[in-house]
Scaffold this active site. Structure first.
Site, PDB file in Angstrom:
ATOM      1  N   ARG A 233     -22.616 127.767   9.308  1.00 45.52           N
ATOM      2  CA  ARG A 233     -23.324 128.454   8.185  1.00 45.52           C
ATOM      3  C   ARG A 233     -24.703 128.218   8.538  1.00 45.52           C
ATOM      4  O   ARG A 233     -25.240 127.120   8.904  1.00 45.52           O
ATOM      5  CB  ARG A 233     -23.369 128.160   6.976  1.00 45.52           C
ATOM      6  CG  ARG A 233     -22.153 128.773   6.230  1.00 45.52           C
ATOM      7  CD  ARG A 233     -21.942 130.141   6.093  1.00 45.52           C
ATOM      8  NE  ARG A 233     -20.782 130.880   5.369  1.00 45.52           N
ATOM      9  CZ  ARG A 233     -19.927 131.324   6.128  1.00 45.52           C
ATOM     10  NH1 ARG A 233     -19.728 131.292   7.588  1.00 45.52           N
ATOM     11  NH2 ARG A 233     -19.035 131.875   5.641  1.00 45.52           N
ATOM     12  N   HIS A 281     -23.389 136.209  13.999  1.00 46.60           N
ATOM     13  CA  HIS A 281     -22.265 135.710  13.150  1.00 46.60           C
ATOM     14  C   HIS A 281     -21.074 136.491  13.402  1.00 46.60           C
ATOM     15  O   HIS A 281     -20.228 137.078  12.622  1.00 46.60           O
ATOM     16  CB  HIS A 281     -22.693 136.164  11.777  1.00 46.60           C
ATOM     17  CG  HIS A 281     -21.900 135.392  10.580  1.00 46.60           C
ATOM     18  ND1 HIS A 281     -22.472 134.867   9.303  1.00 46.60           N
ATOM     19  CD2 HIS A 281     -20.588 134.874  10.771  1.00 46.60           C
ATOM     20  CE1 HIS A 281     -21.364 134.322   8.703  1.00 46.60           C
ATOM     21  NE2 HIS A 281     -20.406 134.321   9.279  1.00 46.60           N
TER      22      HIS A 281
HETATM   23  P1  NDP Z   1     -12.418 123.353   6.080  1.00 42.82           P
HETATM   24  O1  NDP Z   1     -12.585 123.251   4.783  1.00 42.82           O
HETATM   25  O2  NDP Z   1     -10.910 123.323   6.826  1.00 42.82           O
HETATM   26  O3  NDP Z   1     -13.100 122.121   6.662  1.00 42.82           O
HETATM   27  C1  NDP Z   1     -14.387 121.617   6.531  1.00 42.82           C
HETATM   28  C2  NDP Z   1     -14.619 120.326   7.365  1.00 42.82           C
HETATM   29  O4  NDP Z   1     -16.028 119.991   6.530  1.00 42.82           O
HETATM   30  C3  NDP Z   1     -13.535 119.186   6.451  1.00 42.82           C
HETATM   31  O5  NDP Z   1     -13.268 118.507   7.770  1.00 42.82           O
HETATM   32  C4  NDP Z   1     -14.528 118.574   5.574  1.00 42.82           C
HETATM   33  O6  NDP Z   1     -14.065 117.128   5.561  1.00 42.82           O
HETATM   34  C5  NDP Z   1     -15.965 118.485   6.119  1.00 42.82           C
HETATM   35  N1  NDP Z   1     -16.996 118.357   5.176  1.00 42.82           N
HETATM   36  C6  NDP Z   1     -17.281 119.159   3.999  1.00 42.82           C
HETATM   37  N2  NDP Z   1     -18.213 118.734   3.378  1.00 42.82           N
HETATM   38  C7  NDP Z   1     -18.697 117.705   4.074  1.00 42.82           C
HETATM   39  C8  NDP Z   1     -19.683 116.537   4.104  1.00 42.82           C
HETATM   40  N3  NDP Z   1     -20.430 116.600   2.769  1.00 42.82           N
HETATM   41  N4  NDP Z   1     -19.540 115.702   4.798  1.00 42.82           N
HETATM   42  C9  NDP Z   1     -18.938 115.485   5.873  1.00 42.82           C
HETATM   43  N5  NDP Z   1     -17.911 116.629   6.109  1.00 42.82           N
HETATM   44  C10 NDP Z   1     -17.890 117.461   5.213  1.00 42.82           C
HETATM   45  O7  NDP Z   1     -13.089 124.702   6.542  1.00 42.82           O
HETATM   46  P2  NDP Z   1     -12.696 125.463   7.791  1.00 42.82           P
HETATM   47  O8  NDP Z   1     -12.476 124.618   8.949  1.00 42.82           O
HETATM   48  O9  NDP Z   1     -11.677 126.488   7.798  1.00 42.82           O
HETATM   49  O10 NDP Z   1     -14.315 126.362   8.029  1.00 42.82           O
HETATM   50  C11 NDP Z   1     -15.412 125.553   8.239  1.00 42.82           C
HETATM   51  C12 NDP Z   1     -16.423 126.415   8.067  1.00 42.82           C
HETATM   52  O11 NDP Z   1     -16.650 127.399   9.088  1.00 42.82           O
HETATM   53  C13 NDP Z   1     -16.406 127.639   6.684  1.00 42.82           C
HETATM   54  O12 NDP Z   1     -16.848 126.932   5.523  1.00 42.82           O
HETATM   55  C14 NDP Z   1     -17.290 128.672   7.223  1.00 42.82           C
HETATM   56  O13 NDP Z   1     -18.742 128.154   7.003  1.00 42.82           O
HETATM   57  C15 NDP Z   1     -17.660 128.512   8.923  1.00 42.82           C
HETATM   58  N6  NDP Z   1     -16.962 129.606   9.594  1.00 42.82           N
HETATM   59  C16 NDP Z   1     -17.636 130.368  10.197  1.00 42.82           C
HETATM   60  C17 NDP Z   1     -17.262 131.583  10.792  1.00 42.82           C
HETATM   61  C18 NDP Z   1     -18.251 132.236  11.847  1.00 42.82           C
HETATM   62  O14 NDP Z   1     -17.593 133.601  12.175  1.00 42.82           O
HETATM   63  N7  NDP Z   1     -19.429 131.870  11.969  1.00 42.82           N
HETATM   64  C19 NDP Z   1     -15.926 132.077  10.811  1.00 42.82           C
HETATM   65  C20 NDP Z   1     -15.176 131.207   9.869  1.00 42.82           C
HETATM   66  C21 NDP Z   1     -15.629 130.135   9.402  1.00 42.82           C
HETATM   67  P3  NDP Z   1     -12.890 116.774   4.589  1.00 42.82           P
HETATM   68  O15 NDP Z   1     -11.848 116.993   5.938  1.00 42.82           O
HETATM   69  O16 NDP Z   1     -13.120 115.299   4.540  1.00 42.82           O
HETATM   70  O17 NDP Z   1     -12.753 117.392   3.612  1.00 42.82           O
HETATM   71  C1  OXD Z   2     -15.843 133.178   7.490  1.00 41.63           C
HETATM   72  C2  OXD Z   2     -16.956 133.702   8.474  1.00 41.63           C
HETATM   73  O1  OXD Z   2     -16.442 132.288   6.694  1.00 41.63           O
HETATM   74  O2  OXD Z   2     -16.642 134.777   9.289  1.00 41.63           O
HETATM   75  O3  OXD Z   2     -14.945 133.412   7.561  1.00 41.63           O
HETATM   76  O4  OXD Z   2     -18.128 133.594   8.203  1.00 41.63           O
END
Ligand code: NDP
Ligand code: OXD
Length: 318
Positions: A233, A281
């Site tokens: 993000r 994005h």
């Molecule tokens: P998940 O919830 O599966 O994974 C999030 C990861 O981030 C987990 O490993 C979590 O740790 C870690 N995390 C969260 N907070 C912290 C913190 N404070 N410190 C350290 N690690 C942290 O999400 P996804 O993998 O499904 O998606 C990740 C992000 O990708 C989405 O939230 C979105 O913002 C972004 N995204 C972007 C897209 C794009 O087109 N650019 C498309 C899709 C998603 P833990 O495993 O310990 O919970």
């Molecule tokens: C998502 C994105 O969060 O596309 O899936 O950013």
């Protein structure tokens, strides 16, 4: 008496709502889908399917039972100050995961195989071999070892990269040097040549990609300096700090898919920076055709009391 199947409010802004509407109607003709509360039958709306919903719109629905994000991230749901205290379900789907894996592999390989230099050489009609590194000499550090980060890690490991990962809670993933929490962050950064960011935007992660963090990345890397790839993000990054880091040599190059303001303003220096790749994005698009059947299955599961995947921890914010 047979229970009426929950009506759906589709509150998708920015992403062509008509495509989502068409898929919902095709896949669930028995569920009525509306695109705005109309006051008349709002009490029969049980589910909201949202992307950047208008603030306050959901609190007007007295019998809403759950909120479905059409993206994997949910920060766009939580911006609503009047958000009802209901389950929030996000997308966890092979289709989206595969797209993100492709993007991360594409960008890591582009930096690793010096794509920018070859493109510049071609533009200048220069025939010149470049030194080639071994993937095994590069550590890709993935911030966010969740659904998307873990999948990307597997794909990069299969190519031969060394993989480190950083998460909030402790993990033990085969083939990944796992670090977690604030206590593990500096050690994680110190081994990282290419930093891939797949974190959610929460109170704890906002602005995390700043001067202090970038300065802790491995300094002498085979690539001539560390590389940043942010597909998480825009709110994770302090954009002035990234520009400074690129200009003073702390960062070698960056790929940015997400920005604090989207669309990226036309006067942003990122557009023309010679060592920045900008994508709009688009790292992993939510494809209504692939995702609507899955969202509908989740609704069915909720109604049957069966397990639902992608239930968001509202306290953690993701
Ligand atoms: P998940 O919830 O599966 O994974 C999030 C990861 O981030 C987990 O490993 C979590 O740790 C870690 N995390 C969260 N907070 C912290 C913190 N404070 N410190 C350290 N690690 C942290 O999400 P996804 O993998 O499904 O998606 C990740 C992000 O990708 C989405 O939230 C979105 O913002 C972004 N995204 C972007 C897209 C794009 O087109 N650019 C498309 C899709 C998603 P833990 O495993 O310990 O919970
Ligand atoms: C998502 C994105 O969060 O596309 O899936 O950013």
């Amino acid at each position: 008496m047979k229970r009426r199947r929950g009506r759906i409010l589709l509150a998708v802004t920015g992403w062509r709502p008509d495509n989502w509407l068409r898929e919902f109607r095709a896949n669930a003709p028995e569920r009525e889908v509306v695109t705005e509360p109309d006051g008349e039958d709002d009490a029969s709306i049980r589910y909201a399917v949202v992307w950047k919903q208008q603030s306050g719109i959901l609190s007007r629905l007295p019998n809403l039972e759950a909120i479905f994000s059409v993206g994997a991230g949910v920060d766009h749901v939580f911006h609503d100050r009047a958000l009802p205290n209901l389950p929030v379900v996000r997308i966890v789907a092979d289709d989206l995961t595969m797209r993100m894996g492709e993007y991360v592999v594409w960008q890591v390989l582009d930096h690793f195989r010096q794509g920018a230099t070859y493109r510049a050489q071609q533009a200048a009609r220069i025939w010149k071999s470049l030194p080639q590194m071994a993937a095994g000499d590069i550590t890709v550090g993935i911030m966010g070892l969740g659904v998307l980060g873990t999948d990307a890690a597997g794909k990069l490991a299969a190519i031969g990269f060394r993989i480190a990962g950083w998460s909030r809670t402790s993990k033990d993933e085969p083939g990944i040097a796992c670090y977690h929490g604030e206590a593990g962050l500096d050690d994680f950064l110190a081994v990282t040549d290419i930093l891939v960011v797949l974190l959610p935007l929460t109170g704890a992660t906002k602005g995390i990609l700043n001067t202090g963090l970038l300065a802790k990345l491995k300094k002498s890397t085979p690539l001539g300096g560390p590389v940043l790839i942010n597909a998480g993000r825009g709110g994770l990054q302090v954009e002035a700090d990234i520009l400074k880091a690129l200009d003073n040599g702390t960062l070698m190059a960056a790929t940015l898919d997400v920005f604090g303001t989207e669309p990226l303003p036309r006067d942003s220096p990122f557009w023309s920076h010679p060592r920045v790749t900008v994508t709009p994005h688009d790292a992993a698009a939510s494809d209504p055709h692939a995702l609507v059947p899955q969202v509908l299955r989740q609704m069915d599961n909720l109604e049957k009391g069966a397990p639902v995947t992608g239930l968001v921890d509202r306290k953690a914010g993701y």
